[in-house]
Design a protein around this motif. Structure first.
Motif, PDB file in Angstrom:
ATOM      1  N   MET A 107       7.458   3.840  -4.214  1.00 38.32           N
ATOM      2  CA  MET A 107       6.026   4.736  -3.571  1.00 38.32           C
ATOM      3  C   MET A 107       7.387   5.152  -1.885  1.00 38.32           C
ATOM      4  SD  MET A 107       3.128   4.046  -5.676  1.00 38.32           S
ATOM      5  CE  MET A 107       2.351   5.345  -5.118  1.00 38.32           C
ATOM      6  N   PRO A 108       7.527   5.615  -1.305  1.00 40.09           N
ATOM      7  CA  PRO A 108       7.997   5.966  -0.695  1.00 40.09           C
ATOM      8  C   PRO A 108       7.048   6.044   1.080  1.00 40.09           C
ATOM      9  CG  PRO A 108       9.757   6.988  -1.581  1.00 40.09           C
ATOM     10  CD  PRO A 108       8.578   6.764  -2.725  1.00 40.09           C
ATOM     11  N   ALA A 109       5.614   6.652   0.179  1.00 40.67           N
ATOM     12  CA  ALA A 109       5.102   6.870   1.173  1.00 40.67           C
ATOM     13  C   ALA A 109       3.775   5.831   1.623  1.00 40.67           C
ATOM     14  CB  ALA A 109       3.858   7.398   0.661  1.00 40.67           C
ATOM     15  N   PHE A 110       4.540   4.584   0.434  1.00 44.97           N
ATOM     16  CA  PHE A 110       3.647   3.295   1.363  1.00 44.97           C
ATOM     17  C   PHE A 110       4.457   2.598   2.206  1.00 44.97           C
ATOM     18  CE2 PHE A 110       1.903   0.378  -2.854  1.00 44.97           C
ATOM     19  CZ  PHE A 110       0.447   1.741  -2.897  1.00 44.97           C
ATOM     20  N   LEU A 111       6.014   2.976   2.789  1.00 48.21           N
ATOM     21  CA  LEU A 111       6.678   2.588   3.898  1.00 48.21           C
ATOM     22  C   LEU A 111       6.336   3.399   5.422  1.00 48.21           C
ATOM     23  CD1 LEU A 111       9.262   0.963   4.815  1.00 48.21           C
ATOM     24  CD2 LEU A 111      10.042   3.263   5.272  1.00 48.21           C
ATOM     25  N   PHE A 112       5.768   4.700   5.229  1.00 42.47           N
ATOM     26  CA  PHE A 112       4.665   4.879   6.070  1.00 42.47           C
ATOM     27  C   PHE A 112       3.584   4.067   6.244  1.00 42.47           C
ATOM     28  CE2 PHE A 112       7.616   8.137   5.136  1.00 42.47           C
ATOM     29  CZ  PHE A 112       8.381   8.931   5.624  1.00 42.47           C
ATOM     30  N   LEU A 113       2.984   3.902   5.628  1.00 34.54           N
ATOM     31  CA  LEU A 113       1.415   3.492   5.470  1.00 34.54           C
ATOM     32  C   LEU A 113       2.392   1.094   6.492  1.00 34.54           C
ATOM     33  CD1 LEU A 113      -1.890   2.571   4.882  1.00 34.54           C
ATOM     34  CD2 LEU A 113      -0.849   1.911   2.625  1.00 34.54           C
ATOM     35  N   ILE A 136       1.929  -9.338   8.475  1.00 35.56           N
ATOM     36  CA  ILE A 136       1.952  -9.708   6.266  1.00 35.56           C
ATOM     37  C   ILE A 136       0.774  -8.266   5.663  1.00 35.56           C
ATOM     38  CG2 ILE A 136       1.325 -11.923   5.592  1.00 35.56           C
ATOM     39  CD1 ILE A 136       1.190 -13.976   7.239  1.00 35.56           C
ATOM     40  N   LEU A 137       0.796  -7.966   5.352  1.00 35.78           N
ATOM     41  CA  LEU A 137      -0.113  -6.992   5.161  1.00 35.78           C
ATOM     42  C   LEU A 137       0.936  -6.203   5.033  1.00 35.78           C
ATOM     43  CD1 LEU A 137      -2.034  -5.531   2.630  1.00 35.78           C
ATOM     44  CD2 LEU A 137      -2.747  -5.634   4.467  1.00 35.78           C
ATOM     45  N   ALA A 138       1.440  -5.723   6.021  1.00 37.22           N
ATOM     46  CA  ALA A 138       2.152  -4.519   6.462  1.00 37.22           C
ATOM     47  C   ALA A 138       3.534  -4.732   5.446  1.00 37.22           C
ATOM     48  CB  ALA A 138       2.986  -4.138   8.097  1.00 37.22           C
ATOM     49  N   ILE A 139       4.207  -5.827   5.755  1.00 34.01           N
ATOM     50  CA  ILE A 139       5.241  -5.916   5.128  1.00 34.01           C
ATOM     51  C   ILE A 139       5.349  -6.325   3.346  1.00 34.01           C
ATOM     52  CG2 ILE A 139       6.741  -8.153   5.117  1.00 34.01           C
ATOM     53  CD1 ILE A 139       6.520  -9.161   7.712  1.00 34.01           C
ATOM     54  N   TRP A 140       4.210  -6.669   2.933  1.00 32.49           N
ATOM     55  CA  TRP A 140       4.059  -7.013   2.081  1.00 32.49           C
ATOM     56  C   TRP A 140       4.104  -5.342   1.502  1.00 32.49           C
ATOM     57  CZ3 TRP A 140       0.233  -4.912  -1.169  1.00 32.49           C
ATOM     58  CH2 TRP A 140       0.352  -4.711  -2.542  1.00 32.49           C
ATOM     59  N   THR A 141       3.661  -4.450   2.376  1.00 32.04           N
ATOM     60  CA  THR A 141       3.289  -2.856   1.576  1.00 32.04           C
ATOM     61  C   THR A 141       4.850  -2.315   1.558  1.00 32.04           C
ATOM     62  OG1 THR A 141       1.378  -2.867   2.678  1.00 32.04           O
ATOM     63  CG2 THR A 141       2.376  -0.531   2.314  1.00 32.04           C
ATOM     64  N   ALA A 142       5.572  -3.077   2.637  1.00 33.80           N
ATOM     65  CA  ALA A 142       6.790  -1.906   2.830  1.00 33.80           C
ATOM     66  C   ALA A 142       7.614  -2.136   1.687  1.00 33.80           C
ATOM     67  CB  ALA A 142       7.770  -2.898   4.244  1.00 33.80           C
ATOM     68  N   PHE A 143       7.433  -3.582   0.729  1.00 32.56           N
ATOM     69  CA  PHE A 143       8.366  -3.938  -0.087  1.00 32.56           C
ATOM     70  C   PHE A 143       7.998  -3.217  -1.610  1.00 32.56           C
ATOM     71  CE2 PHE A 143       9.616  -7.572   2.231  1.00 32.56           C
ATOM     72  CZ  PHE A 143      10.936  -7.780   1.679  1.00 32.56           C
ATOM     73  N   GLN A 144       6.362  -2.820  -1.426  1.00 34.74           N
ATOM     74  CA  GLN A 144       6.251  -1.979  -2.194  1.00 34.74           C
ATOM     75  C   GLN A 144       6.922  -0.610  -3.093  1.00 34.74           C
ATOM     76  OE1 GLN A 144       4.506  -3.905  -4.808  1.00 34.74           O
ATOM     77  NE2 GLN A 144       4.455  -5.064  -2.870  1.00 34.74           N
ATOM     78  N   ALA A 145       7.730  -0.025  -1.336  1.00 36.80           N
ATOM     79  CA  ALA A 145       8.165   1.585  -1.697  1.00 36.80           C
ATOM     80  C   ALA A 145       9.389   1.192  -2.566  1.00 36.80           C
ATOM     81  CB  ALA A 145       8.187   2.018   0.102  1.00 36.80           C
ATOM     82  N   PHE A 146       9.686   0.204  -2.933  1.00 36.43           N
ATOM     83  CA  PHE A 146      10.907   0.679  -3.146  1.00 36.43           C
ATOM     84  C   PHE A 146      11.357  -0.793  -4.981  1.00 36.43           C
ATOM     85  CE2 PHE A 146      12.080  -0.221   1.973  1.00 36.43           C
ATOM     86  CZ  PHE A 146      12.367   1.302   1.751  1.00 36.43           C
TER      87      PHE A 146
END
Length: 205
Positions: free
Chosen positions: A136-142, A195-205
């Motif tokens: 979900m690419p939108a997660f990367l912006f989040l 830390i939450l941001a890093i985890w969220t970024a991984f959900q984008a792929f």
């Protein structure tokens, strides 16, 4: 090694395929645990080769709904229509083909009279617009927004003070100034946000 997670993929019998390379009008798709699939592109027609068997998929209409004819090596013919974003298949008598069989222990159980490779599978393999792009690419912006917030909360005292005043915590205290404990908690909160941001970024792929 898994296929790149950002690359469009499709599934045949629970096996994930992604494009390996193109050779003129021929596209080779590979899976980590199954034989490769070849797709020969000929304008509105595609020839899908699986296990040395050729399946012909022809686009017969694009509007008002996308429609395809699927021809099997044994002579069977099906029609596939895209309706409301879903591909549905019909046999030569116009009867809707049954949904894909159940999966048992990771393997598809083929019902009596069902094709090994369903018409929907073949249309999906033949036309890249039906391939899925994981993540979900939108997660990367989040994730970027959360990381910036976390970094500002951790590093910048003016931002910490801004959060103090906008939280209206000062309304309930006699001395309306952030305490040392408040600044420590801001730093801890900032680290947790990053830390939450890093985890969220991984959900984008």
């Amino acid at each position: 090694m898994d296929l790149p997670s950002t690359q469009p993929v499709f599934y045949i019998d629970q096996h994930k395929y992604a494009s390996d390379h193109e050779d003129g009008t021929r596209i080779i798709y590979r899976s980590q645990d199954a034989d490769p699939i070849q797709v020969q592109v000929e304008q509105h027609k595609r020839i899908v080769t699986i296990d040395e068997q050729n399946y012909t998929v022809t686009r017969t209409a694009s509007t008002p709904i996308a429609t395809y004819n699927v021809f099997y090596p044994q002579g069977h013919k099906y029609e596939v229509e895209q309706q409301h974003g879903i591909l549905l298949s019909y046999d030569e008598k116009g009867n809707m083909a049954p949904p894909e069989s159940d999966v048992l222990n990771g393997e598809r159980v083929i019902a009596e009279g069902e094709e090994q490779y369903t018409p929907v599978m073949l249309v999906t393999a033949a036309f890249p617009e039906y391939h899925e792009k994981p993540g979900m690419p939108a997660f990367l912006f989040l994730a970027i927004a959360i990381f910036i917030y976390g970094w500002c909360t951790f590093y910048y005292e003016p931002f910490q003070r801004f959060l103090f005043w906008t939280s209206f915590q000062w309304v309930w205290v006699n001395n309306p100034e952030p305490s040392d404990f408040y600044y420590v908690m801001c730093k801890i909160g900032g680290v947790l946000c990053m830390i939450l941001a890093i985890w969220t970024a991984f959900q984008a792929f």
